[in-house]
Design a protein around this motif. Structure first.
Motif, PDB file in Angstrom:
ATOM      1  N   GLY A   1       0.682  -1.279   0.101  1.00  0.00           N
ATOM      2  CA  GLY A   1      -0.009   0.205   0.023  1.00  0.00           C
ATOM      3  C   GLY A   1       0.957   1.264   0.061  1.00  0.00           C
ATOM      4  N   GLU A   2       2.161   1.294  -0.075  1.00  0.00           N
ATOM      5  CA  GLU A   2       2.990   2.349  -0.405  1.00  0.00           C
ATOM      6  C   GLU A   2       2.918   3.079  -1.524  1.00  0.00           C
ATOM      7  OE1 GLU A   2       6.970   0.998   0.510  1.00  0.00           O
ATOM      8  OE2 GLU A   2       6.321   0.596   2.798  1.00  0.00           O
ATOM      9  N   ALA A   3       2.314   2.553  -2.657  1.00  0.00           N
ATOM     10  CA  ALA A   3       2.330   2.829  -3.895  1.00  0.00           C
ATOM     11  C   ALA A   3       0.918   2.293  -4.757  1.00  0.00           C
ATOM     12  CB  ALA A   3       3.478   2.643  -4.914  1.00  0.00           C
ATOM     13  N   THR A   4       0.214   3.178  -5.491  1.00  0.00           N
ATOM     14  CA  THR A   4      -0.945   2.633  -6.243  1.00  0.00           C
ATOM     15  C   THR A   4      -0.454   1.806  -6.917  1.00  0.00           C
ATOM     16  OG1 THR A   4      -0.922   4.625  -7.760  1.00  0.00           O
ATOM     17  CG2 THR A   4      -2.161   4.932  -5.796  1.00  0.00           C
ATOM     18  N   PRO A   5      -1.199   0.790  -7.754  1.00  0.00           N
ATOM     19  CA  PRO A   5      -0.828   0.196  -8.745  1.00  0.00           C
ATOM     20  C   PRO A   5      -0.269   0.770 -10.011  1.00  0.00           C
ATOM     21  CG  PRO A   5      -2.897  -0.774  -7.757  1.00  0.00           C
ATOM     22  CD  PRO A   5      -2.535   0.421  -7.300  1.00  0.00           C
ATOM     23  N   GLU A   6      -0.959   2.113 -10.327  1.00  0.00           N
ATOM     24  CA  GLU A   6      -0.537   2.749 -11.423  1.00  0.00           C
ATOM     25  C   GLU A   6       0.836   3.327 -11.229  1.00  0.00           C
ATOM     26  OE1 GLU A   6      -3.726   5.425 -12.527  1.00  0.00           O
ATOM     27  OE2 GLU A   6      -3.021   5.460 -14.566  1.00  0.00           O
ATOM     28  N   ALA A   7       0.825   4.007 -10.157  1.00  0.00           N
ATOM     29  CA  ALA A   7       2.420   4.693  -9.940  1.00  0.00           C
ATOM     30  C   ALA A   7       3.467   3.668  -9.783  1.00  0.00           C
ATOM     31  CB  ALA A   7       2.186   5.405  -8.656  1.00  0.00           C
ATOM     32  N   GLY A   8       3.044   2.291  -9.036  1.00  0.00           N
ATOM     33  CA  GLY A   8       4.171   1.641  -8.939  1.00  0.00           C
ATOM     34  C   GLY A   8       4.543   0.965 -10.188  1.00  0.00           C
ATOM     35  N   LEU A   9       3.732   0.595 -11.099  1.00  0.00           N
ATOM     36  CA  LEU A   9       3.946   0.018 -12.344  1.00  0.00           C
ATOM     37  C   LEU A   9       4.480   1.072 -13.289  1.00  0.00           C
ATOM     38  CD1 LEU A   9       0.808  -2.247 -13.150  1.00  0.00           C
ATOM     39  CD2 LEU A   9       3.278  -2.928 -12.668  1.00  0.00           C
ATOM     40  N   GLN A  10       4.417   2.211 -13.457  1.00  0.00           N
ATOM     41  CA  GLN A  10       4.974   3.267 -14.273  1.00  0.00           C
ATOM     42  C   GLN A  10       6.644   3.596 -13.613  1.00  0.00           C
ATOM     43  OE1 GLN A  10       2.407   6.766 -14.379  1.00  0.00           O
ATOM     44  NE2 GLN A  10       1.055   5.703 -16.018  1.00  0.00           N
ATOM     45  N   ASP A  11       6.644   3.609 -12.342  1.00  0.00           N
ATOM     46  CA  ASP A  11       7.991   3.648 -11.886  1.00  0.00           C
ATOM     47  C   ASP A  11       8.974   2.493 -12.644  1.00  0.00           C
ATOM     48  OD1 ASP A  11       7.356   5.802 -10.882  1.00  0.00           O
ATOM     49  OD2 ASP A  11       7.487   5.028  -8.646  1.00  0.00           O
ATOM     50  N   ALA A  12       8.536   1.228 -12.238  1.00  0.00           N
ATOM     51  CA  ALA A  12       8.969   0.090 -12.506  1.00  0.00           C
ATOM     52  C   ALA A  12       9.388   0.040 -14.105  1.00  0.00           C
ATOM     53  CB  ALA A  12       8.305  -1.143 -12.310  1.00  0.00           C
ATOM     54  N   ALA A  13       8.321   0.405 -14.911  1.00  0.00           N
ATOM     55  CA  ALA A  13       8.456   0.442 -16.452  1.00  0.00           C
ATOM     56  C   ALA A  13       9.548   1.452 -16.751  1.00  0.00           C
ATOM     57  CB  ALA A  13       7.169   0.848 -16.918  1.00  0.00           C
ATOM     58  N   ALA A  14       9.662   2.708 -16.111  1.00  0.00           N
ATOM     59  CA  ALA A  14      10.631   3.605 -16.426  1.00  0.00           C
ATOM     60  C   ALA A  14      11.962   3.022 -16.232  1.00  0.00           C
ATOM     61  CB  ALA A  14      10.392   5.032 -15.689  1.00  0.00           C
ATOM     62  N   GLU A  15      12.156   2.320 -14.839  1.00  0.00           N
ATOM     63  CA  GLU A  15      13.445   2.035 -14.640  1.00  0.00           C
ATOM     64  C   GLU A  15      13.888   0.627 -15.434  1.00  0.00           C
ATOM     65  OE1 GLU A  15      14.710   0.973 -10.541  1.00  0.00           O
ATOM     66  OE2 GLU A  15      12.824   2.049  -9.553  1.00  0.00           O
ATOM     67  N   ALA A  16      12.839  -0.041 -15.742  1.00  0.00           N
ATOM     68  CA  ALA A  16      13.267  -1.221 -16.645  1.00  0.00           C
ATOM     69  C   ALA A  16      13.693  -0.627 -18.073  1.00  0.00           C
ATOM     70  CB  ALA A  16      11.966  -2.041 -16.837  1.00  0.00           C
ATOM     71  N   ASP A  17      12.935   0.454 -18.455  1.00  0.00           N
ATOM     72  CA  ASP A  17      13.435   0.961 -19.850  1.00  0.00           C
ATOM     73  C   ASP A  17      14.820   1.500 -19.724  1.00  0.00           C
ATOM     74  OD1 ASP A  17      11.064   0.537 -21.093  1.00  0.00           O
ATOM     75  OD2 ASP A  17       9.878   2.298 -20.764  1.00  0.00           O
ATOM     76  N   ALA A  18      14.951   2.159 -18.747  1.00  0.00           N
ATOM     77  CA  ALA A  18      16.450   2.577 -18.630  1.00  0.00           C
ATOM     78  C   ALA A  18      17.396   1.486 -18.617  1.00  0.00           C
ATOM     79  CB  ALA A  18      16.564   3.498 -17.154  1.00  0.00           C
ATOM     80  N   ILE A  19      17.036   0.349 -18.074  1.00  0.00           N
ATOM     81  CA  ILE A  19      17.918  -0.862 -18.109  1.00  0.00           C
ATOM     82  C   ILE A  19      17.972  -1.444 -19.405  1.00  0.00           C
ATOM     83  CG2 ILE A  19      18.624  -2.934 -17.277  1.00  0.00           C
ATOM     84  CD1 ILE A  19      16.883  -2.227 -14.646  1.00  0.00           C
ATOM     85  N   LEU A  20      16.789  -1.341 -20.301  1.00  0.00           N
ATOM     86  CA  LEU A  20      16.773  -1.813 -21.470  1.00  0.00           C
ATOM     87  C   LEU A  20      17.592  -0.936 -22.626  1.00  0.00           C
ATOM     88  CD1 LEU A  20      13.274  -3.118 -21.598  1.00  0.00           C
ATOM     89  CD2 LEU A  20      15.148  -4.458 -21.646  1.00  0.00           C
ATOM     90  N   GLY A  21      17.709   0.541 -22.248  1.00  0.00           N
ATOM     91  CA  GLY A  21      18.179   1.411 -22.999  1.00  0.00           C
ATOM     92  C   GLY A  21      17.214   1.867 -24.014  1.00  0.00           C
TER      93      GLY A  21
END
Lengths: 408, 304
Positions: free
Chosen positions: A387-407
């Motif tokens: 409950g520290e992040a909403t599903p939407e915010a959590g996923l967007q952060d994760a996607a942004a980080e993943a995209d950074a790793i993927l270049g």
């Protein structure tokens, strides 16, 4: 240059024989259970009996520390000749030129032994870099007594039915929970993919960027979050790793959970009275579903000086007799066609379900840095579960980080 | 005659010189060995931290301090750094506060003192990892001992899933950290107390000093060097302590119980960022070095 593998192998054997010097092949194997070490030792002795010029040295390493051990060995240039690795690590090994392609050693007959689905994950740039030593998929285990007690006759086939059944189970007396959800340690991300794939989502978009910011990914996470918030899972999911949830299931405290075939073996040994069944992973609104296919590969290191002998041992490991022994010990799925038709597996009530859903099996993407993306995803999921992040915010952060790793 | 005298004189100087060199020569091998053991890994880490490094620790190009900048820019690192401070101060502070009275009691002469001492020391013989594993069972949300005990005592109703969030997991980890540090600390204190001569207390008692006065004027001043040793050693040990947090939560959920060592382990072996892991461990080394130097200096000055 392409040499006929058998000629090369026999030439090597001849050379060794004339030098009267035994070649030593070091093999690092992952410890799947207490039976793994003895199995490989036995296989090594059997191989040595018919190949007196080769010494096989087996090193058994616990799964948790396997990657760490391999990393240190490789960094110190002290690695074995053959090793079992998680197939999702393979791309890193290939990119660094650590492992060698096996195609020059593989005959058509050898290649033809395998079930194609399991061979593909270790093919990169049309080269085969590993052989599937262990294979597994996921399906839903359900507790027949809990479902019946809640008035549910059939195992749930869709997520809506899962939620409904979970509510009825949770409403029963006693400390029982509807749906067992994993939220800690290895495969926390994978547990979410079952939901993701059933919503029609995928791990990567077509352009190769992260698929975590898609509407399907959001729907999938909201589904789990709803199960948690409505008390349909066990409380405190972030304290439960896969084994913990499996233990709850074995104790008869959880109605349904998704996990690998080896749970059947554990139940037989530890909770033989448990009345359970195995069903496919629940489908989403459009009937999509996907199971997670996992293979571990056995690879040949590029710096090995005894490649021919090493491959001869691999050839031996992938004979029907050896594979039946190994799979019976560990509860994995057959990777050889001949083993799949063996009555031991063809007639097994649980394994049959796994075999049926194999066509929908999806594997972790073969991209560099996948481990890191899995870590980022797990962390984001935990924040949402807590409950520290909403599903939407959590996923967007994760996607942004993943995209950074993927270049991307 | 003169030649002979000269010869004797020169032999004497040579002897003196040999006597001056001999201790150095005797110390040198162990000094070199120690330097090698300490400096070689340090050099290796510096190499890793200042180069671009492959997943398997092979060095690529030189990148200077870029890796350090990356590490400092990482929010997870900063959170872990802060948490390491809380962890170290919490565990070491708590340990000292509990150990001092325990040591004072064990230093008194009473029936069964030997047994009591053994019981206090016993946990020391159990490996930290095993202790943590046992606690992990005890803290199980469903069938854990702690829940049953607290429920039986009427302190909670309904199970608490202790390890599900940092709010309950981290304080518990600190408490476990304190529990496992007590045996060592008590041992050091008992050693210190044994070195205080009894006649000081006898003299003080004759002069009419009370128990508290005897403690503040005799025990505490004489015990202080031992408190210093216990503090420095505990800080170094706790700051670098891995098993409790790793076994209980692996730094999770969502990295919320990570301290620097667990963060570093994940960097190195989960996500394969060897360079950043090396940089973090150098930062940890620097922090501990600075702490130790500062503390030892403070103590030396106070005692001078």
């Amino acid at each position: 240059m392409r040499v006929k593998p058998f000629m090369a192998a026999s030439a090597a054997v001849l050379m060794c024989a004339s030098a009267a010097e035994a070649a030593t092949v070091r093999v690092t194997v992952a410890e799947y259970s207490s039976k793994t070490g003895p199995y490989f030792e036995e296989a090594a002795s059997a191989f040595e009996a018919s190949n007196p010029d080769t010494d096989i040295v087996i090193e058994v390493v616990p799964w948790d520390v396997l990657l760490q051990k391999l990393t240190t060995d490789i960094a110190g240039n002290a690695n074995a000749d053959i090793a079992i690795i998680g197939t999702r690590w393979l791309v890193d090994f290939v990119e660094q030129g650590i492992v060698t392609p096996l195609d020059d050693y593989m005959t058509d007959e050898f290649r033809g032994r395998f079930i194609e689905t399991f061979l593909t994950p270790s093919v990169m740039d049309e080269q085969t870099y590993g052989l599937p030593i262990a294979a597994s998929a996921r399906a839903m285990y359900y507790n027949v007594d809990l479902l019946n007690g809640a008035g549910v006759a059939e195992p749930p086939a869709t997520w809506d039915q899962v939620a409904e059944a979970a509510r009825k189970i949770a409403d029963q007396d006693g400390e029982v929970y509807g749906y067992g959800l994993q939220g800690k340690e290895i495969e926390t991300d994978v547990y979410y993919y079952y939901s993701l794939w059933s919503q029609g989502g995928d791990l990567l978009d077509e352009d190769g960027s992260s698929g975590l910011d898609s509407p399907e990914a959001l729907a999938a996470l909201e589904l789990y979050k709803r199960l948690i918030d409505e008390g349909l899972t066990q409380p405190g999911v972030t304290a439960y790793n896969r084994e913990d949830v499996q233990n709850l299931f074995k104790q008869g405290k959880v109605g349904m959970m998704v996990t690998a075939p080896f749970l059947s073996g554990q139940i037989a040994a530890e909770a033989p009275d448990l009345n359970y069944g195995v069903a496919p992973i629940p489908a989403g609104p459009d009937g999509d579903r996907g199971t997670y296919g996992v293979t571990d590969s056995i690879v040949l290191f590029d710096n090995s000086e005894v490649k021919d002998e090493a491959f001869a041992f691999l050839d031996f490991l992938f004979t029907r007799e050896q594979r039946v022994k190994f799979n019976t010990n560990e509860g994995f799925l057959p990777v050889l066609k001949s083993v799949a038709t063996d009555p031991v597996f063809a007639d097994d009530r649980d394994l049959k379900v796994f075999a049926e859903i194999l066509p929908t099996a999806r594997f972790a993407p073969v991209i560099a840095g996948w481990e890191e993306i899995a870590e980022v995803t797990s962390t984001a999921l935990q924040r949402v579960y807590l409950g520290e992040a909403t599903p939407e915010a959590g996923l967007q952060d994760a996607a942004a980080e993943a995209d950074a790793i993927l270049g991307k | 005659m003169a030649a002979a005298a000269e010869r004797i004189a020169s032999r004497a100087t040579a002897g003196r010189r040999a006597r001056a060199v001999a201790p150095l020569a005797l110390v040198l091998p162990s000094f070199l060995l120690a330097a090698f053991v300490v400096l070689w890994p340090l050099w290796d880490l510096t190499q890793l931290a200042t180069h671009s490094v492959s997943r398997f620790g092979q060095l690529r190009g030189f990148v200077g301090l870029d890796t350090f900048l990356d590490v400092f820019a990482d929010a997870d690192f900063r959170a872990a750094l802060l948490r390491t401070g809380v962890w170290t101060v919490g565990v070491v502070g708590g340990t000292l506060l509990v150990s001092l009275p325990v040591a004072l009691v064990l230093n008194e002469d009473f029936y069964g003192r030997g047994l009591a001492r053994v019981i206090v020391m016993l946990p020391w013989a159990v490996s930290l990892t095993m202790t943590a594993v046992v606690w992990r069972w005890a803290l199980n949300g469903e069938s854990g001992l702690l829940n049953s005990a607290l429920q039986a005592a009427g302190l909670i109703d309904g199970n608490v899933v202790w390890l599900a969030s940092a709010a309950t997991a981290f304080p518990i980890q600190i408490v476990i950290g304190i529990l496992v540090s007590i045996p060592f600390t008590v041992t050091v204190f008992l050693g210190g107390l044994a070195s205080v001569p009894d006649d000081l207390y006898e003299a003080a008692a004759l002069e009419g000093a009370g128990a508290w006065q005897r403690f503040t004027t005799i025990t505490w001043p004489l015990l202080r060097p031992f408190v210093t040793i216990a503090t420095v050693l505990n800080v170094i040990y706790v700051f670098n302590s891995f098993p409790i947090i790793w076994v209980l939560t692996q730094g999770g959920p969502a990295n919320s119980t990570d301290i620097l060592v667990t963060h570093l382990y994940k960097l190195a072996f989960r996500v394969g960022r060897m360079g950043e892991a090396a940089a973090v461990s150098l930062v940890m080394f620097a922090i501990l070095l600075a702490f130790t130097a500062l503390y030892v200096r403070m103590v030396l000055r106070r005692e001078a």
